[in-house]
Design a protein around this motif. Structure first.
Motif, PDB file in Angstrom:
ATOM      1  N   GLN A   1      44.967  32.546  35.687  1.00  0.00           N
ATOM      2  CA  GLN A   1      44.846  34.077  36.210  1.00  0.00           C
ATOM      3  C   GLN A   1      43.361  34.574  36.295  1.00  0.00           C
ATOM      4  O   GLN A   1      42.397  34.099  35.535  1.00  0.00           O
ATOM      5  CB  GLN A   1      45.469  35.180  35.361  1.00  0.00           C
ATOM      6  CG  GLN A   1      45.141  35.311  33.796  1.00  0.00           C
ATOM      7  CD  GLN A   1      45.525  34.120  32.876  1.00  0.00           C
ATOM      8  OE1 GLN A   1      46.140  33.211  33.388  1.00  0.00           O
ATOM      9  NE2 GLN A   1      45.419  34.418  31.815  1.00  0.00           N
ATOM     10  N   GLY A   2      43.024  35.839  36.958  1.00  0.00           N
ATOM     11  CA  GLY A   2      41.710  36.265  36.978  1.00  0.00           C
ATOM     12  C   GLY A   2      40.881  35.530  37.902  1.00  0.00           C
ATOM     13  O   GLY A   2      39.542  35.671  37.730  1.00  0.00           O
TER      14      GLY A   2
ATOM     15  N   SER B   1      34.210  39.810  32.654  1.00  0.00           N
ATOM     16  CA  SER B   1      34.862  39.252  33.720  1.00  0.00           C
ATOM     17  C   SER B   1      35.749  38.349  33.753  1.00  0.00           C
ATOM     18  O   SER B   1      35.525  37.028  33.452  1.00  0.00           O
ATOM     19  CB  SER B   1      33.605  38.773  34.844  1.00  0.00           C
ATOM     20  OG  SER B   1      34.126  38.421  36.062  1.00  0.00           O
ATOM     21  N   GLY B   2      37.209  38.652  33.917  1.00  0.00           N
ATOM     22  CA  GLY B   2      38.219  37.802  33.627  1.00  0.00           C
ATOM     23  C   GLY B   2      37.980  37.492  32.139  1.00  0.00           C
ATOM     24  O   GLY B   2      37.865  37.959  31.087  1.00  0.00           O
TER      25      GLY B   2
ATOM     26  N   THR C   1      33.804  35.120  37.964  1.00  0.00           N
ATOM     27  CA  THR C   1      34.836  34.309  38.165  1.00  0.00           C
ATOM     28  C   THR C   1      35.243  34.071  39.518  1.00  0.00           C
ATOM     29  O   THR C   1      35.045  34.852  40.339  1.00  0.00           O
ATOM     30  CB  THR C   1      36.328  34.561  37.525  1.00  0.00           C
ATOM     31  OG1 THR C   1      36.565  35.775  37.973  1.00  0.00           O
ATOM     32  CG2 THR C   1      35.914  34.674  35.898  1.00  0.00           C
TER      33      THR C   1
END
Length: 449
Positions: free
Chosen positions: A444-445, A181-182, A205
């Motif tokens: 990001q993410g 996840s990310g 996240t």
């Protein structure tokens, strides 16, 4: 009036071959009507079988009658041979009385040849073998593949996870799990000695109120001596993760959010012990479901850890010349002996009581004491969150750093796979679960998973 045609006088009776006299109209021996005798024909006559045999005709193999039709001659049969099978009307081509072929059976609208069969047309091809009912899916969503035994490759897997053909236990969904996840990833495996995986994890996240990214990793280890430890670890990991991912975007401090998440996980595990009184009567000696928990929250500048039990968090800098560190203290017998100064760390962990835990989540826990700690690392690194199924094979921070691939921050899932593989290569005596989280959390993410 017309007169009948007079035939030539006969010298012998055509029926019994008795000599006749001129003018006899009937045979005196057998009474045969001599006036009914017809002129000889070119066709082979039907003869009376006096001795059980029929004279062979002197005509060719295929004779022609007065109408010119050609009839095939029957094959000569050996009296000692077995009789041939009965011929069906469809075995020979038909001919009309004038010698022309009968209408073709394949002609449109023409009746079937010889005999009519009042039954549906049969297919040109048939399957070689009927489908095995053990493999065919009985019910479910259209297009859903049937679960087939991994051992015999023939039997269907029942709802309990066993093959209906050979009885082989099938790998469960939780026997090996991977998730990314990310920037955070986790891997869990049953190991080589346990019959099920009693570990569980949750990763995700989200974003803080200022828009910066935050990563969350929760790892739980079910207590094997308790009832339904696999359910306890799953309930705890889900409750803690959901609590964190809901509290952090509201502006709750990560350390306070971690404390609340551990409390929420404890309530989720305690609720598993709420069962009917009749169940306790049948199994009065069963312990309540229980598990340990360890987690990490990683932001752009802050690292928060929380735990109850003996699962751990390690810090490994990207610059491997800097020292790694273990960020948690075990709730275990060995840790208490060392903290009290009664034994050295080597002596304590060599004792058979070393891994007896003194803190856990569950209805029969003595007292819930969530441990939390905050760190502000001065350099980028990687956070390793794991159960004792891993750190038993790399106990010190230096050993853990030596196993972690150099590109762990860029490839967290691959790094988690490498660490789990090390535990399996070492013997896999326990379930093994590990989450890898880069620090700082990249911008990001953002968004929960």
């Amino acid at each position: 009036m017309s007169q009948m045609h007079q035939q030539a006088a006969l010298s012998n009776c055509p029926s019994c071959a008795e000599p006749l006299e001129s003018g006899d109209r009937f045979c005196g021996a057998c009474g045969y009507d001599l006036s009914a005798s017809a002129a000889p024909s070119s066709d082979t006559p039907t003869l009376t079988m006096n001795n059980g045999s029929v004279p062979r005709p002197s005509a060719p193999a295929e004779d022609e009658d007065a109408q010119g039709a050609v009839w095939p001659r029957a094959q000569q049969q050996d009296a000692t041979a077995h009789p041939s099978g009965t011929h069906l009307p469809t075995d020979l081509p038909g001919m009309d009385s004038d010698g022309s072929p009968l209408p073709s059976a394949t002609a449109p609208g023409a009746p079937g040849p010889g005999v009519r069969f009042d039954r549906p047309d049969e297919p040109d091809e048939y399957p070689l073998q009927a489908p095995d009912p053990r493999v065919a899916a009985e019910s479910g969503a259209p297009g859903e593949p049937a679960a087939v035994c991994v051992a015999c490759r023939a039997g269907r897997v029942d709802s309990d996870g066993y093959c209906e053909n050979c009885g082989h236990a099938q790998p469960r969904e939780r026997d090996h799990m991977e998730q990314e996840s990310g920037p955070v990833a986790a891997v869990s495996d049953r190991g080589l000695r346990h019959h099920r995986n009693e570990d569980a994890f949750a990763v995700g996240t989200t974003a803080l109120p200022d828009g910066s990214a935050v990563a969350v990793a929760i790892v739980c280890d079910g207590v094997s001596s308790a009832t339904r430890p696999d359910e306890a670890s799953l309930a705890a990991s889900r409750a803690a993760s959901e609590c964190l991912l809901a509290a952090l975007p509201r502006g709750t401090h990560p350390q306070q959010a971690m404390h609340e998440a551990i409390v929420a996980a404890s309530h989720a595990v305690n609720s598993l012990a709420e069962e009917p009184a009749s169940a306790r009567e049948h199994s009065p000696h069963q312990n309540a479901p229980a598990c340990t928990l360890v987690g990490a929250v990683v932001t752009a500048g802050l690292l928060v850890v929380g735990w109850v039990g003996d699962s751990r968090v390690y810090w490994v800098p990207l610059d491997r010349t800097a020292p790694p560190a273990r960020l948690t203290e075990d709730d275990s017998w060995a840790a208490q002996m060392v903290a009290a100064g009664l034994m050295s760390e080597a002596e304590a962990y060599a004792d058979e009581r070393a891994h007896a835990i003194t803190g856990w989540l569950g209805a029969d826990a003595y007292e819930l004491e969530p441990h939390t700690a905050s760190f502000k690392p001065d350099r980028p690194g990687v956070v390793v969150v794991c159960t004792d199924g891993l750190w038993n094979y790399a106990e010190s921070a230096e050993e853990m750093a030596g196993l972690l691939p150099p590109d762990a921050a860029a490839r967290p899932l691959h790094s988690a796979q490498v660490l789990v593989g090390h535990a399996l290569d070492g013997g896999g005596h326990d379930n093994v679960t590990v989450a890898v989280v880069p620090f700082p959390a990249p911008p990001q993410g953002a968004g929960s998973a």
